[in-house]
Design a protein around this motif. Structure first.
Motif, PDB file in Angstrom:
ATOM      1  N   CYS A   3       0.935  -1.272  -0.048  1.00  0.00           N
ATOM      2  CA  CYS A   3      -0.042   0.080  -0.042  1.00  0.00           C
ATOM      3  C   CYS A   3       0.707   1.134   0.081  1.00  0.00           C
ATOM      4  O   CYS A   3       0.460   2.156  -0.714  1.00  0.00           O
ATOM      5  N   THR A   4       2.018   1.370   0.719  1.00  0.00           N
ATOM      6  CA  THR A   4       2.705   2.511   0.883  1.00  0.00           C
ATOM      7  C   THR A   4       3.610   2.750  -0.478  1.00  0.00           C
ATOM      8  O   THR A   4       4.006   3.849  -0.573  1.00  0.00           O
ATOM      9  N   SER A   5       4.009   1.455  -1.211  1.00  0.00           N
ATOM     10  CA  SER A   5       4.954   1.744  -2.325  1.00  0.00           C
ATOM     11  C   SER A   5       4.402   2.716  -3.595  1.00  0.00           C
ATOM     12  O   SER A   5       5.295   3.141  -4.079  1.00  0.00           O
ATOM     13  N   LEU A   6       3.070   3.058  -3.659  1.00  0.00           N
ATOM     14  CA  LEU A   6       2.697   4.064  -4.424  1.00  0.00           C
ATOM     15  C   LEU A   6       2.697   5.231  -4.119  1.00  0.00           C
ATOM     16  O   LEU A   6       1.961   6.156  -4.902  1.00  0.00           O
ATOM     17  N   GLN A  31     -13.357  -3.529  -3.882  1.00  0.00           N
ATOM     18  CA  GLN A  31     -13.404  -1.856  -3.590  1.00  0.00           C
ATOM     19  C   GLN A  31     -12.269  -1.178  -4.170  1.00  0.00           C
ATOM     20  O   GLN A  31     -11.210  -1.885  -3.936  1.00  0.00           O
ATOM     21  N   VAL A  32     -12.526  -0.346  -4.862  1.00  0.00           N
ATOM     22  CA  VAL A  32     -11.530   0.628  -5.478  1.00  0.00           C
ATOM     23  C   VAL A  32     -11.035   1.628  -4.564  1.00  0.00           C
ATOM     24  O   VAL A  32     -11.995   2.603  -4.094  1.00  0.00           O
ATOM     25  N   LEU A  33      -9.652   1.734  -4.302  1.00  0.00           N
ATOM     26  CA  LEU A  33      -9.136   2.533  -3.492  1.00  0.00           C
ATOM     27  C   LEU A  33      -8.250   3.841  -3.990  1.00  0.00           C
ATOM     28  O   LEU A  33      -7.560   3.409  -4.993  1.00  0.00           O
ATOM     29  N   LYS A  34      -8.535   4.822  -3.377  1.00  0.00           N
ATOM     30  CA  LYS A  34      -7.758   6.100  -4.127  1.00  0.00           C
ATOM     31  C   LYS A  34      -6.319   6.152  -3.505  1.00  0.00           C
ATOM     32  O   LYS A  34      -6.285   5.256  -2.495  1.00  0.00           O
ATOM     33  N   LYS A  35      -5.438   6.967  -3.677  1.00  0.00           N
ATOM     34  CA  LYS A  35      -4.171   7.164  -2.920  1.00  0.00           C
ATOM     35  C   LYS A  35      -4.303   7.139  -1.453  1.00  0.00           C
ATOM     36  O   LYS A  35      -3.408   6.478  -0.839  1.00  0.00           O
ATOM     37  N   ASN A  36      -5.215   8.134  -1.176  1.00  0.00           N
ATOM     38  CA  ASN A  36      -5.171   8.355   0.137  1.00  0.00           C
ATOM     39  C   ASN A  36      -5.583   7.223   0.995  1.00  0.00           C
ATOM     40  O   ASN A  36      -5.310   6.842   2.070  1.00  0.00           O
ATOM     41  N   GLU A  37      -6.544   6.686   0.590  1.00  0.00           N
ATOM     42  CA  GLU A  37      -7.075   5.314   1.239  1.00  0.00           C
ATOM     43  C   GLU A  37      -6.119   4.352   1.192  1.00  0.00           C
ATOM     44  O   GLU A  37      -6.272   3.291   2.279  1.00  0.00           O
ATOM     45  N   ASN A  74       5.143   5.306   6.439  1.00  0.00           N
ATOM     46  CA  ASN A  74       3.637   5.427   5.977  1.00  0.00           C
ATOM     47  C   ASN A  74       2.924   6.653   6.583  1.00  0.00           C
ATOM     48  O   ASN A  74       2.390   7.222   5.706  1.00  0.00           O
ATOM     49  N   TYR A  75       3.096   6.770   7.709  1.00  0.00           N
ATOM     50  CA  TYR A  75       2.324   7.923   8.340  1.00  0.00           C
ATOM     51  C   TYR A  75       2.959   9.375   7.652  1.00  0.00           C
ATOM     52  O   TYR A  75       2.293  10.323   7.125  1.00  0.00           O
ATOM     53  N   TYR A  76       4.387   9.305   7.417  1.00  0.00           N
ATOM     54  CA  TYR A  76       4.947  10.523   6.721  1.00  0.00           C
ATOM     55  C   TYR A  76       4.278  10.618   5.352  1.00  0.00           C
ATOM     56  O   TYR A  76       4.089  11.822   4.778  1.00  0.00           O
ATOM     57  N   ARG A  77       4.337   9.430   4.609  1.00  0.00           N
ATOM     58  CA  ARG A  77       3.657   9.613   3.194  1.00  0.00           C
ATOM     59  C   ARG A  77       2.305   9.996   3.332  1.00  0.00           C
ATOM     60  O   ARG A  77       1.823  10.792   2.265  1.00  0.00           O
ATOM     61  N   GLN A  78       1.324   9.827   4.302  1.00  0.00           N
ATOM     62  CA  GLN A  78       0.105  10.119   4.483  1.00  0.00           C
ATOM     63  C   GLN A  78       0.085  11.695   4.794  1.00  0.00           C
ATOM     64  O   GLN A  78      -0.817  12.203   3.908  1.00  0.00           O
ATOM     65  N   ALA A  79       0.836  12.225   5.480  1.00  0.00           N
ATOM     66  CA  ALA A  79       1.067  13.527   5.850  1.00  0.00           C
ATOM     67  C   ALA A  79       1.313  14.530   4.646  1.00  0.00           C
ATOM     68  O   ALA A  79       0.760  15.211   4.355  1.00  0.00           O
ATOM     69  N   GLN A  80       2.472  13.915   3.876  1.00  0.00           N
ATOM     70  CA  GLN A  80       2.796  14.515   2.617  1.00  0.00           C
ATOM     71  C   GLN A  80       1.706  14.426   1.633  1.00  0.00           C
ATOM     72  O   GLN A  80       1.602  15.381   0.815  1.00  0.00           O
ATOM     73  N   HIS A  81       0.944  13.728   1.567  1.00  0.00           N
ATOM     74  CA  HIS A  81      -0.201  13.344   0.473  1.00  0.00           C
ATOM     75  C   HIS A  81      -1.303  14.490   1.040  1.00  0.00           C
ATOM     76  O   HIS A  81      -1.899  15.176   0.085  1.00  0.00           O
ATOM     77  N   LEU A  82      -1.592  14.598   2.469  1.00  0.00           N
ATOM     78  CA  LEU A  82      -2.867  15.193   2.824  1.00  0.00           C
ATOM     79  C   LEU A  82      -2.462  16.969   2.711  1.00  0.00           C
ATOM     80  O   LEU A  82      -3.337  17.621   2.398  1.00  0.00           O
ATOM     81  N   ALA A  83      -1.262  17.168   2.973  1.00  0.00           N
ATOM     82  CA  ALA A  83      -1.139  18.599   2.818  1.00  0.00           C
ATOM     83  C   ALA A  83       0.546  18.760   2.585  1.00  0.00           C
ATOM     84  O   ALA A  83       1.277  17.964   2.969  1.00  0.00           O
ATOM     85  N   GLU A  84       0.778  20.140   1.848  1.00  0.00           N
ATOM     86  CA  GLU A  84       2.133  20.365   1.509  1.00  0.00           C
ATOM     87  C   GLU A  84       2.611  21.226   2.773  1.00  0.00           C
ATOM     88  O   GLU A  84       2.121  22.377   2.987  1.00  0.00           O
ATOM     89  N   THR A  85       3.459  20.593   3.393  1.00  0.00           N
ATOM     90  CA  THR A  85       4.153  21.254   4.545  1.00  0.00           C
ATOM     91  C   THR A  85       5.480  21.484   4.330  1.00  0.00           C
ATOM     92  O   THR A  85       6.190  20.759   3.892  1.00  0.00           O
ATOM     93  N   GLY A  86       6.126  22.538   5.017  1.00  0.00           N
ATOM     94  CA  GLY A  86       7.419  22.924   4.722  1.00  0.00           C
ATOM     95  C   GLY A  86       8.067  23.619   6.176  1.00  0.00           C
ATOM     96  O   GLY A  86       7.366  23.863   6.754  1.00  0.00           O
ATOM     97  N   SER A  87       9.423  23.596   6.151  1.00  0.00           N
ATOM     98  CA  SER A  87      10.046  24.133   7.356  1.00  0.00           C
ATOM     99  C   SER A  87      10.909  25.466   6.874  1.00  0.00           C
ATOM    100  O   SER A  87      11.089  25.734   5.852  1.00  0.00           O
ATOM    101  N   LYS A  88      10.826  26.366   7.788  1.00  0.00           N
ATOM    102  CA  LYS A  88      11.519  27.569   7.657  1.00  0.00           C
ATOM    103  C   LYS A  88      13.027  27.332   7.564  1.00  0.00           C
ATOM    104  O   LYS A  88      13.783  26.552   8.331  1.00  0.00           O
ATOM    105  N   SER A  89      14.068  28.083   6.892  1.00  0.00           N
ATOM    106  CA  SER A  89      15.203  28.117   6.887  1.00  0.00           C
ATOM    107  C   SER A  89      15.882  28.147   8.307  1.00  0.00           C
ATOM    108  O   SER A  89      17.114  27.486   8.567  1.00  0.00           O
TER     109      SER A  89
END
Length: 1515
Positions: free
Chosen positions: A724-727, A751-757, A785-800
């Motif tokens: 599930c995580t490889s995609l 059942q057909v699952l989308k990327k987030n599912e 896996n949690y990191y990839r979920q977070a990466q998919h749900l929202a674009e987050t960045g860190s300050k320099s």
């Protein structure tokens, strides 16, 4: 005549005999006999005289007459004896013994010495006639006489010894009396020996014993003699050996005999007879091991001792070693056969056959039973011996022939009801039928008859054992009889084996069972069952050393392909102990014994797998699965190994085979899921996202099916999470994965699952895996896996300013340093970014992102290392930024035409194979990112460079579609320009014109591209206008020169030669004229046949070219100018010079081969070599070079055709396969076939290829569309001429005429075709041998005049005149053809004209026409031909002219011998010369040279010359 006169005559006869006047003596005797017919002395004298005069018959008659007159007188008998001794009269040998007997009677009382002499002569005569009794009797009389005469002992000793010598040589043919006399002679000779002991006495004693050993009835005497010799000569072995041999042959050794054998062995420890005797004694004492040892050692020294082999076989049978016993019996039988079968030997042979049959039956297999039956059939009177009948019954039983065995058993029981063996046979038959109760009764009955037979007890015990569990447990039954059998026969290993079974299976005493098994195995080391059981029990008792010792002992003794059980068990032991190499070796040995044991193959596979040999393990498990397709384990291991080796598709296929048989086999389901997961990861690396999604869907399906059966397995849940995580990297639009409802908590359906599912499902599965088994790896995977979920749900960045704080915590983290570098680069802090990326590189040199950052920095600062850095990123792994960056720099470098000679270009583009590498990564980039037009443009550009024009067109089209809606018109126009150029290169000129028209046509590249498209379409006028428009916008002189050159070519195409010439002159006067413009000007001069213009343009071109720059084009132009000037030799020299300057250029070799074939055919052999070199160097140029090679080989002529292989035909056939669209190839094939047909005609054989002319002509016409019109017409005319010639040769005149007429209908104005038609029409007229009318000759002359520049036309007209007897006119035509050939510079035309002229003149000379003109013409023409080249036919014609002039001259022989014996002349010419030389030599009667010539003809198979020799020799 008075008595006084008679006496006087007899005296005169005696004196005449003394004086050797035998005839006078005869006269005197005849005178006496006239008066006294019965005068004794006269007859004796006649006998003497006649004998001396070599008249034996007269002498014999005289002596016999005298003996009849006075039988008691010695003279006649002495004379008769002397006569018989000297002559070979037919009755001499028959009568001589009687004469000697008469002399013995007469001498007996008169002269003892003479009596002895005659006696010896009589013995010699008897000895010669092998009358042994008479020899013995007569010699005994002689000895008796000498004894009575008082002879000394020494003399008598010699006489007795002489008698032994006379009789000892032929004892086999003697009767009892003679034998007794011989033995008496030996005894007397021994008694009368004066020196005892002595060498002579010992030899005599040896001969005496040797003689006694030949007489079987003299046993006592032999023993006495041997003992006597032993007493006298105690250190001599011979009497002991004789005694031992006698005892061995009798087969019974007493204690006394044993002492003799021991004494002999003490004297010689390697005495064969002594050892054999001791072995037999041990056998009698039932010491079988000692017997086998002694007999084996003894037979090594005395292998011819048949009794020894027999007793050895007997001991081996008693020890239950039937194979060795059979070999020993065979050796005994071989010795008997070598000695011959006599009475004693026959008995011994029967015993050996009996024992051999017994041993064969103990082997129990079918082949041995068959051989046993054959062996018993050889025994004499076997059907009347009950023991042999029992053996035969057992043999049939072992074969499975129960009916035959039962019949024998019934016969035995009826004839011998008390025979124990018969009842045992009946019991065995019942046992075989599994009628154990009847078998029990019969065995018991047999034991009643004979209770001391171990075999019966064993078989009865085995019967009880086979009855079932109850009887096995009954100690009074099976166990009792097994113990009894073991007691009676301690060598019966199978009894101990069953005792082991009893103690193991019934009693459960493993120690005692192992002891029995070991005993059984020690007795019979071929008993695999006992050995394996002993080893297995040792392992169970944890006595591994004992088990290993047994196995090691067996394997050390085992031959190749034997002891499988031992090798297998030791291999498994080593496998368990971790000694993998030794395990592999032992398991391989087990497989040599049984290559079809799938268990062995599986074990071997495990051993290979344990030591990391995956490939060999794969082969082993594959073999195991082939041998046992039902073995799931083998197939699973094959799939598992293929999975380890990365052969996922093959592994999937194997796993599928298992699933088809066992749908719930979880390991296979897990393997299928893992394989699809790994294929998905590989597809993701290659940016094949669609494939990756499909593979993940299948992987999830198999993992879910596995979980349905084993939901308690942690690794299955983890694998689902991995899938599930490889995609995570795949775009959202592509991820639509169908998952079984069971995995989502539903009972059925999908059942057909989308990327987030899908990512969320992966997290849940990792959680389930952790509940079952908590591992650090799974926790890590869950975090990712949690990191990839977070990466998919929202674009987050860190300050320099946060990253430095993080770096303090992650100083050794390459990712963190790379992120810092990105931030610095985004803020244009280049140096800090470089340091950050550099730090990341040092921490992890294989981390891709830091290398991309460094490449971006290099691109920013304009470093030369930019492309190299981007290339390195593509080598590390595929990444979009690295791919697009590398492709951009490759395309940028390719667009810069000025850098081709730089080291940077050579390294970055050529050496590093940049174009295909960039095309591969850019293809992957466009697979994932499909909305970036510049990427498709660059992809099209790279595909164009790789000649992938269809793919390039697709890429340009996709770029155009993306740019149509964009505002960047410049990029759109550039893409259209590239697209139009590509369309033009692939021949789609209409589309190219439309593409260019869609641009504003303001840029120079667009205008000239448009002009090129119009030109290629054939719109030359419009093309010229486009190029003129381009001239108005051009700025650089070089571009102007290129456009003027293109414009000149367009004008040339419109037929405006002067305009084209003017334009090209304008190019040449520019400051920087281009090479292309000068080449075009040179070619224009050639087209206009203006050699001066071409030469001037070429000279100007050479000024602007480097020495090595484009050698081929320079050579081609120079050669063309020489050809235009008629300097044919210079053409070849120019090509040869270019080849020498650049020998590695295949184009130059090909050009050399071409110009040789076209201009200097005399060097055709070298031209063929040049073509071959071109073909070897480069297959591209080699395609055309093959054609040139074949043409040159044809030009060589008969020298190549004489060979076994038609090299020209083979070369042109190969060229036709490589270039089927080239009409010249098919024309060349026509020429080669025609030459082959002509060669068949010369050799008087049938042509191999028939009716090809029209087919090849059609092939030339069909492939003639892509070439120039003049070239096409010339080639078609030549092919037509060749086809018509072929049809004429095959007498298809009507077809040839129809072909010419058809061609003339389409174009009447063809003088060459009209000439062909006339040749066809004249063919029947010439064959009719009728004179041609003058009108016809005049018409033919007109036709030839219309083809006045054709050399073959004049030669054909000359042939017509020659056939009509118009020799002068024919000569003039040949001279005209010679003139035309000289004007054209045609070497072959000149040579053929000269030879035809010489043949014409020689024909006239042979017709005996007196004229000096024709001989001189022959000489002149052949001399000129020889000036052109070495011409064998010209030499032959000179020799034939000399033959005609002076047949017997020495010069005639010299010229003909030159042709016959010197190398380099074709067969046909040599045969003709040989024929004339034979006539010359017969005319000179030079037989020595005739023999030499005939031998030469035989060597070369010249039957025509040999037939001529027979005719000339018979005249």
């Amino acid at each position: 005549m008075s008595s006084k006169e008679v006496k006087t005559a007899l005296k005169s006869a005696r004196d005449a005999i003394r004086n050797k006047e035998y005839k006078e003596a005869l006269k005197h005797c005849k005178t006496v006999l006239k008066q006294e017919k019965n005068n004794y002395n006269a007859w004796v004298f006649i006998g003497v005289a006649a004998a001396e005069l070599e008249q034996p018959d007269q002498a014999q008659g005289a002596y016999k007459k005298a003996a009849e007159l006075e039988p008691d007188q010695l003279l006649a008998w002495q004379g008769l004896a002397s006569l018989y001794e000297k002559c070979n009269h037919i009755n001499a040998k028959d009568d001589l013994p009687g004469v000697y007997q008469k002399l013995l009677d007469l001498y007996e009382s008169v002269d003892k010495q003479k009596w002895c002499d005659v006696c010896k002569k009589l013995v010699d005569l008897y000895y010669q006639e092998k009358k042994h009794v008479e020899v013995a009797r007569t010699w005994h009389k002689l000895i008796k006489t000498r004894q009575e005469g008082g002879a000394e002992n020494q003399e008598l000793h010699q006489l007795w010894k002489k008698l032994t010598q006379l009789l000892a040589e032929s004892t086999e043919d003697q009767n009892n009396e003679t034998q007794q006399l011989l033995l008496t002679a030996f005894e007397n000779a021994l008694d009368l020996s004066d020196k005892i002991p002595s060498e002579d006495h010992q030899v005599l004693y040896r001969h005496f014993i040797q003689c006694l050993s030949k007489f079987p009835h003299e046993t006592a005497r032999l023993k006495k003699a041997c003992e006597g010799m032993i007493n006298i000569y105690p250190t001599v072995q011979y009497p002991l050996e004789v005694l031992c041999l006698h005892l061995i042959e009798t087969g019974s050794l007493t204690d006394e005999g044993e002492q003799y054998c021991c004494r002999l062995v003490e004297m010689d420890s390697k005495s064969g007879l002594g050892l054999i005797g001791l072995g037999i004694k041990a056998l009698q004492d039932k010491k079988y091991e000692d017997a086998v040892r002694s007999l084996t050692e003894g037979l090594k020294e005395s292998p011819l001792c048949t009794a020894g082999w027999y007793h050895l076989a007997e001991a081996q049978v008693r020890m239950h070693k039937p194979k060795e016993a059979v070999l020993s019996c065979n050796q005994a039988l071989k010795n008997i056969d070598n000695l011959g079968v006599s009475g004693g030997n026959l008995h011994q042979k029967n015993l050996c056959l009996h024992l051999k049959a017994e041993a064969l039956i103990k082997l129990s297999d079918y082949e041995s039973s068959e051989e046993a039956i054959r062996t018993l059939d050889q025994v004499s009177d076997a059907n009347n011996i009950p023991g042999l009948l029992v053996l035969k019954g057992l043999a049939y039983l072992n074969k499975g022939s129960l009916d035959e065995a039962s019949k024998i058993m019934e016969d035995l029981l009826s004839s011998y009801p008390d025979l124990a063996e018969a009842h045992a046979l009946e019991a065995l038959i019942h046992f075989t039928k599994k009628d154990y109760l009847q078998a029990e009764k019969c065995f018991q009955l047999a034991l009643e008859k004979d209770a001391e037979v171990a075999e019966y007890h064993y078989q009865l015990g085995l019967t009880y054992w086979s009855m079932g569990e109850e009887t096995r447990k009954d100690k009074t039954k099976a166990l009792t009889h097994f113990l009894k059998a073991a007691k009676l026969d301690t060598y019966m290993g199978k009894v101990f084996c069953y005792l082991g079974h009893y103690y193991r299976d019934v009693v459960g005493d493993r120690n005692r069972a192992r002891g029995c098994y070991r005993k059984a195995f020690e007795l019979d080391d071929t008993d695999a069952e006992s050995g394996a059981a002993a080893v297995d029990l040792s392992v169970e008792l944890e006595e591994m050393e004992t088990a290993l010792a047994i196995l090691t002992t067996v394997t050390q003794k085992a031959s190749a392909g034997a002891a499988k059980w031992a090798w297998l068990r030791r291999g498994l032991y080593y496998l368990k102990a971790g000694q993998h190499s030794q395990a592999v070796a032992d398991l391989q040995a087990a497989l040599r014994a049984d290559p079809k044991d799938f268990n062995c193959w599986e074990s071997l596979g495990e051993a290979y797998l344990s030591r990391g040999g995956y490939t060999t393990a794969l082969k082993s498990f594959t073999k195991a699965s082939e041998l046992n397709p039902e073995s799931t384990y083998s197939v699973f291991k094959v799939a598992a190994i293929q999975q380890i080796l990365g052969k996922y598709k093959e592994a999937v296929a194997q796993y599928q085979l298992i699933i088809k048989k066992k749908e719930d086999y979880v390991p296979a389901l897990k393997g299928l899921g893992e394989c699809h997961l790994m294929m998905a990861k590989a597809a993701l690396v290659d940016y094949l996202d669609g494939k990756a999604v499909d593979y993940i869907e299948k992987a999830l399906e198999y993992f879910t099916r596995a979980l349905q059966h084993r939901a308690d397995v942690s690794c299955l849940w983890k694998l689902v999470g991995d899938a599930c995580t490889s995609l995570y990297a795949v775009s959202l639009s592509k991820v639509n994965v169908s998952v079984l409802g069971v995995l989502l908590g539903q009972k059925e359906g999908k059942q057909v699952l989308k990327k987030n599912e899908l990512l969320h499902l992966g997290g849940r599965c990792y959680g389930r895996a952790l509940k079952l088994m908590s591992t650090s790896n799974t926790w890590c995977d869950l975090g990712i896996n949690y990191y990839r979920q977070a990466q998919h749900l929202a674009e987050t960045g860190s300050k320099s300013n946060d990253l430095p704080e993080l770096l303090e915590k992650s100083l050794h983290n390459a990712v963190a340093w790379t992120n810092l570098g990105v931030l610095y680069l985004a803020n244009e802090k280049i140096e800090q970014a470089h340091e950050a990326f550099k730090m990341a590189q040092s921490l992890d040199p294989s981390y891709l992102m830091c290398w991309i950052g460094q490449a971006l920095i290099a691109e920013t600062v304009g470093s030369y290392d930019t492309m190299d850095l981007f290339r390195h990123t593509t080598e590390l792994s595929m990444h979009t930024e690295g791919a697009i960056g590398y492709a951009y720099w490759v395309c940028t470098t390719l667009q810069d035409k000025s850098n081709r000679d730089t080291e940077l270009y050579q390294y970055n583009i050529l050496q590093m194979n940049a174009i295909p590498a960039a095309q591969v990564v850019l293809s992957k980039y466009t697979e994932r990112i499909q909305n970036y037009a510049p990427a498709f443009t660059m992809l099209g550009y790279l595909n164009e460079h790789l000649q992938l024009k269809k793919e390039a067109a697709d890429a340009y089209q996709r770029a155009i579609l993306l740019l149509q809606t964009a505002e960047d018109t410049d990029a759109y126009n550039v893409t259209i320009r590239n697209y139009g150029r590509l369309l033009c290169s692939i021949g789609e000129y209409d589309k190219a014109i439309q593409a260019f028209k869609s641009t504003p046509l303001e840029e120079l590249e667009d205008i000239i591209g448009f002009g090129l498209a119009l030109f290629m379409k054939g719109l030359y006028k419009e093309s010229s206008k486009a190029y003129e428009r381009a001239l108005s916008t051009v700025e650089s002189e070089q571009d102007k020169a290129h456009i003027l050159t293109a414009l000149a070519i367009a004008e040339y195409k419109q037929g405006k030669m002067d305009v084209a010439k003017t334009l090209l002159f304008k190019c040449s006067i520019l400051k920087e004229p281009t090479k292309e413009s000068l080449q075009a000007l040179c070619a224009l001069g050639l087209a206009m046949q203006d050699a001066t213009l071409s030469k001037a343009a070429l000279n100007e071109l050479l000024k602007h070219c480097k020495q090595k720059d484009n050698d081929y084009q320079r050579c081609l132009l120079t050669s063309a100018i020489y050809a235009l000037q008629g300097r044919t030799v210079a053409v070849q020299r120019q090509a040869s010079k270019a080849v020498h300057s650049n020998p590695a250029d295949p184009a130059l070799w090909s050009l050399l081969s071409r110009v040789v074939a076209q201009y200097t055919q005399r060097n055709a052999k070298g031209g063929a070599v040049a073509g071959n070199v071109a073909h070897i160097l480069d297959s591209n140029h080699g395609k055309k070079a093959l054609l040139y090679t074949a043409v040159n080989q044809l030009a060589v002529g008969s020298s190549s055709a004489d060979g076994e292989k038609n090299t020209a035909l083979k070369a042109i056939q190969k060229a036709a396969l490589l270039s089927p669209g080239d009409p010249a190839v098919w024309a060349g094939l026509m020429a080669a076939c025609h030459a082959d047909d002509k060669l068949a005609l010369v050799k008087n054989t049938q042509p191999k290829r028939m009716d090809l002319h029209l087919a090849l002509l059609s092939a030339v016409s069909a492939s003639n569309k892509e070439f120039f019109e003049n070239y096409n017409q010339s080639l078609e005319k030549w092919s037509l001429s060749q086809a018509v010639t072929g049809l004429i040769d095959t007498r298809r005149i009507a077809e040839a005429e129809a072909l010419c007429t058809k061609n003339l209908k389409s174009n009447p104005d063809q003088p060459a075709v009209i000439l062909l038609l006339r040749q066809v029409q004249c063919k029947p007229l010439l064959e009719s041998q009728k004179p041609l009318p003058d009108a016809v000759l005049e018409e033919l002359q007109k036709t030839v005049m219309s083809n006045s520049t054709s050399v073959p036309a004049w030669q054909w007209l000359a042939h017509i005149y020659q056939s009509q007897g118009m020799m002068g006119a024919a000569e003039m035509c040949y001279r005209k053809s010679l003139q035309v050939a000289s004007q054209q510079g045609s070497w072959s035309g000149k040579l053929s004209s000269l030879l035809r002229l010489a043949l014409l003149a020689l024909e006239v000379c042979m017709a005996n026409i007196s004229s000096d003109h024709w001989p001189s013409l022959v000489q002149e023409a052949t001399t000129e031909a020889l000036k052109l080249c070495f011409c064998p036919l010209a030499v032959l014609l000179q020799a034939l002219l000399q033959f005609k002039r002076k047949m017997g001259a020495r010069e005639t022989r010299r010229l003909l011998e030159r042709v016959v014996y010197q190398p380099g002349y074709p067969k046909s010419i040599v045969s003709t010369a040989r024929w004339y030389l034979l006539r010359h030599l017969h005319a000179k009667n030079d037989y020595e040279l005739i023999d030499v010539l005939v031998n030469n003809a035989k060597t070369h198979g010249d039957t025509r010359a040999l037939e001529l020799n027979q005719k000339l020799s018979s005249q």
